[in-house]
Design an enzyme around this catalytic site. Sequence first.
Site, PDB file in Angstrom:
ATOM      1  N   GLY A 196     -47.100 -41.558  11.558  1.00 54.24           N
ATOM      2  CA  GLY A 196     -48.541 -41.603  11.333  1.00 54.24           C
ATOM      3  C   GLY A 196     -48.976 -40.711  10.197  1.00 54.24           C
ATOM      4  N   TYR A 227     -39.813 -50.907  20.979  1.00 61.22           N
ATOM      5  CA  TYR A 227     -40.228 -51.785  19.880  1.00 61.22           C
ATOM      6  C   TYR A 227     -39.571 -53.157  19.955  1.00 61.22           C
ATOM      7  CZ  TYR A 227     -41.392 -47.222  17.781  1.00 61.22           C
ATOM      8  OH  TYR A 227     -41.864 -45.959  17.541  1.00 61.22           O
ATOM      9  N   LEU A 229     -50.069 -41.194   7.357  1.00 66.78           N
ATOM     10  CA  LEU A 229     -51.251 -41.618   6.604  1.00 66.78           C
ATOM     11  C   LEU A 229     -52.499 -41.622   7.466  1.00 66.78           C
ATOM     12  CD1 LEU A 229     -49.692 -44.541   4.539  1.00 66.78           C
ATOM     13  CD2 LEU A 229     -49.607 -42.070   4.133  1.00 66.78           C
ATOM     14  N   ILE A 257     -41.596 -41.058   8.120  1.00 63.32           N
ATOM     15  CA  ILE A 257     -41.044 -42.399   8.371  1.00 63.32           C
ATOM     16  C   ILE A 257     -42.136 -43.460   8.229  1.00 63.32           C
ATOM     17  CG2 ILE A 257     -39.046 -41.726   9.773  1.00 63.32           C
ATOM     18  CD1 ILE A 257     -40.833 -42.133  12.271  1.00 63.32           C
ATOM     19  N   ASN A 317     -42.894 -45.240  -1.523  1.00 64.51           N
ATOM     20  CA  ASN A 317     -42.688 -44.270  -0.447  1.00 64.51           C
ATOM     21  C   ASN A 317     -41.378 -43.510  -0.595  1.00 64.51           C
ATOM     22  OD1 ASN A 317     -45.100 -45.106   0.685  1.00 64.51           O
ATOM     23  ND2 ASN A 317     -44.153 -46.364   2.273  1.00 64.51           N
TER      24      ASN A 317
END
Length: 322
Positions: free
Chosen positions: A218, A76, A220, A259, A271
């Site tokens: 992931g 990242y 969602l 996460i 969240n």
Amino acid sequence: MWLPPLFLSLLSSLPVATSADAPPPPLILDGDASKPMPALGFGTCCRKSAHGAPLVRSAKAFLAEGGRLIDTAQMYANHAEIARAVREAGVPRGELWLTSKVNTKEVRTREATRRSVHQSARELGVEYIDLMLIHGMWTISEEEAVEVWRGLLDAKKDGVVRHVGVSNFEKRHIQRLVADTGVRPSALQLEYHPWSGSEVDELVAWCQQQGIAVTAYGSLGGSANGARGEAVARLAAARHVTAAQLLLRWGTSRGVAVIPGATSVEHIRANLNLPPLRLSEEELRILRSQETRPAKFTSWLNLPSELGQRAHHKGSRRRLVG
């Protein structure tokens, strides 16, 4: 999707939790309860705001709201921003959980892995990383994965990482590591949401039986999904929660950490303040049915073919990784 008024009325009558309720319990890795892994974390992959000043601001907001797990990766390229956010937030190191991942597109040997973990710790501005994972199997052989695993074990002996694990691995890959080194991963991270498919359910259950903690990314359904569309929204509205909260609670109710990434303080706060919903059998059925399956959602190219890619959906594919 249309839901019968009687069903919606029944859902609305169920107890509604407030943000003051206790969060999902943390996960204990390797039997070490002295510093468990939080069940609610902050992902820093695959969005425009996951770099530079926007990431510093959002990570600081996450920490200010009480969040303590930040998930990143060498791939990242945002360790420096996370280090700055942690430093400016002033959170004691003992309260913070940092997870990162070895870039297996570039690191393939035992010694290179060990060096890369030391470098990551320096970039993050910490003496140790709580959890370091092998990021995936896309560009390395099983033999190379074993060597990278040995490098992670070396870094653990050095004291620069507390726990070691894997990401986007199949069961057979995990078993190969154990067979060759005698050391079981502390954790597995993988894409996991209601539409992942039975193969992923089985892998998660197997890991938990083996004492391997599981983190879902992931949750969602991916950034290009319809998972927060009308069907899920109706279920969430009946419970007086957001669609994201409903989907994240689906994950934590299965004993996995989540996460989600977020940029706004509003979304970060929502969240973190997951109501402890006890989803009914009917809710679970609807959530996993064709009624709520998104017509289109992003299917990341980092799960092995035997896993989530078998789900019957029209998925777009991106070359970013979780």
